[in-house]
Design a protein around this motif. Sequence first.
Motif, PDB file in Angstrom:
ATOM      1  N   HIS A   4      -1.849   6.986 -29.385  1.00 18.29           N
ATOM      2  CA  HIS A   4      -1.100   6.175 -29.627  1.00 18.29           C
ATOM      3  C   HIS A   4      -2.228   6.289 -31.505  1.00 18.29           C
ATOM      4  CE1 HIS A   4       0.823   3.391 -27.204  1.00 18.29           C
ATOM      5  NE2 HIS A   4       0.064   3.955 -26.656  1.00 18.29           N
ATOM      6  N   ARG A   5      -2.589   7.700 -31.407  1.00 18.07           N
ATOM      7  CA  ARG A   5      -3.672   8.268 -32.633  1.00 18.07           C
ATOM      8  C   ARG A   5      -4.146   7.131 -33.123  1.00 18.07           C
ATOM      9  NH1 ARG A   5      -0.680  12.777 -33.950  1.00 18.07           N
ATOM     10  NH2 ARG A   5       1.171  12.762 -32.458  1.00 18.07           N
ATOM     11  N   LEU A   6      -5.406   6.587 -31.610  1.00 21.27           N
ATOM     12  CA  LEU A   6      -6.274   5.494 -32.739  1.00 21.27           C
ATOM     13  C   LEU A   6      -7.700   6.245 -32.203  1.00 21.27           C
ATOM     14  CD1 LEU A   6      -5.644   2.594 -29.860  1.00 21.27           C
ATOM     15  CD2 LEU A   6      -4.829   2.301 -32.206  1.00 21.27           C
TER      16      LEU A   6
ATOM     17  N   LEU B  46     -12.146  -1.626 -30.547  1.00 19.21           N
ATOM     18  CA  LEU B  46     -10.636  -1.596 -30.735  1.00 19.21           C
ATOM     19  C   LEU B  46      -9.933  -2.927 -29.776  1.00 19.21           C
ATOM     20  CD1 LEU B  46      -9.667   2.435 -29.316  1.00 19.21           C
ATOM     21  CD2 LEU B  46      -8.996   1.350 -31.816  1.00 19.21           C
TER      22      LEU B  46
ATOM     23  N   ARG C 186      -5.985   7.114 -26.887  1.00 19.02           N
ATOM     24  CA  ARG C 186      -6.085   6.745 -27.626  1.00 19.02           C
ATOM     25  C   ARG C 186      -5.342   7.920 -28.736  1.00 19.02           C
ATOM     26  NH1 ARG C 186     -12.471   5.639 -29.015  1.00 19.02           N
ATOM     27  NH2 ARG C 186     -11.603   5.580 -31.333  1.00 19.02           N
ATOM     28  N   ARG C 187      -4.782   9.093 -27.626  1.00 17.65           N
ATOM     29  CA  ARG C 187      -4.326   9.772 -28.384  1.00 17.65           C
ATOM     30  C   ARG C 187      -2.859  10.125 -27.921  1.00 17.65           C
ATOM     31  NH1 ARG C 187      -7.475  12.978 -24.770  1.00 17.65           N
ATOM     32  NH2 ARG C 187      -6.018  12.969 -22.728  1.00 17.65           N
TER      33      ARG C 187
ATOM     34  N   LEU D 163      -9.240   5.776 -21.339  1.00 21.15           N
ATOM     35  CA  LEU D 163      -9.037   5.366 -22.810  1.00 21.15           C
ATOM     36  C   LEU D 163      -9.082   5.907 -23.735  1.00 21.15           C
ATOM     37  CD1 LEU D 163      -9.487   2.921 -24.746  1.00 21.15           C
ATOM     38  CD2 LEU D 163     -12.373   3.797 -24.822  1.00 21.15           C
ATOM     39  N   ASP D 164      -8.828   7.707 -23.266  1.00 28.17           N
ATOM     40  CA  ASP D 164      -9.197   8.440 -24.110  1.00 28.17           C
ATOM     41  C   ASP D 164      -7.606   9.787 -24.131  1.00 28.17           C
ATOM     42  OD1 ASP D 164     -12.117   9.443 -24.817  1.00 28.17           O
ATOM     43  OD2 ASP D 164     -11.781  11.035 -23.007  1.00 28.17           O
TER      44      ASP D 164
ATOM     45  N   VAL E 220     -13.752  -0.565 -24.531  1.00 30.66           N
ATOM     46  CA  VAL E 220     -12.267  -1.171 -25.082  1.00 30.66           C
ATOM     47  C   VAL E 220     -13.199  -1.638 -26.579  1.00 30.66           C
ATOM     48  CG1 VAL E 220     -10.324  -2.475 -26.420  1.00 30.66           C
ATOM     49  CG2 VAL E 220     -10.055  -0.695 -24.469  1.00 30.66           C
TER      50      VAL E 220
ATOM     51  N   ALA F 256     -15.690   0.558 -28.842  1.00 27.46           N
ATOM     52  CA  ALA F 256     -14.696   1.470 -29.577  1.00 27.46           C
ATOM     53  C   ALA F 256     -14.250   0.810 -30.401  1.00 27.46           C
ATOM     54  CB  ALA F 256     -14.223   1.807 -28.935  1.00 27.46           C
TER      55      ALA F 256
END
Length: 156
Positions: A154-156, A31, A151-152, A147-148, A26, A29
Motif C-alpha cells: 500500500h506504499r505506506l 499507522l 506497507r509495501r 506489517l512490512d 501499527v 509506526a
Amino acid sequence: MIKVLFICLGNICRSPMAEAVFQNLVSEAGLASQVEVDSAGMADWHSGETADRRTLAVLDKHAIPYDGRSRQVRPADLQRFDYVLAMDSQNMADLRRLDRNGALAGKLFRFLDFAPAGYPQDVPDPYYDGRFEYVYELVTVASRGLLDHIRREHRL
Ligand code: 4NP
C-alpha cells in the motif's frame, strides 16, 4: 482503511495475542488511522470472554495493552477484511469451508508465512501446553513481516 483479521480456534489465546502485538506495531509506526485490526475464533466456545489470563500475562509483561473480547468469525468478516491471517492449517481449512462464495480469494494467509525462514508453519495451540511465551515470539516476528508486506503493498 486497510482491515486485518487474525483467526484461531477459540479467540482467547493466539489470535488475541497476534491482534495486540500487531496493533502495537501499527500504532508505533503511526499507522493506526490507516490500519484496522481485529481477531476472531472459528469456535464460539468462549464468546464474550476476555483473553486467556496467560495471554494477558505475556502481553502485560511486554507492556502491550489488550482489552478485546472473544467472538466467533462471521461470513460477513470474510467480505469486510482485506487480510485474514490463520494461525494454523486447521484454521485455514475451516476458513476455506466457511467461505462459500469465494470472498477469501487472495486475502487468506497462513500467518507464519510472514515469519523469516526457519520458523514453523503453524502457531501451536498453547491452551493445554502453556507455551505462551513461544507464541509471543512467533506472533511478534510474523507481525513484523506482515506489517512490512502491507506497507509495501500500500506504499505506506
Ligand atoms: P486459541 O486456543 O485457539 O489460541 O484461542 C484455544 C482456546 C480454547 C480452546 C482451544 C484452543 N478450547 O478447547 O476451549
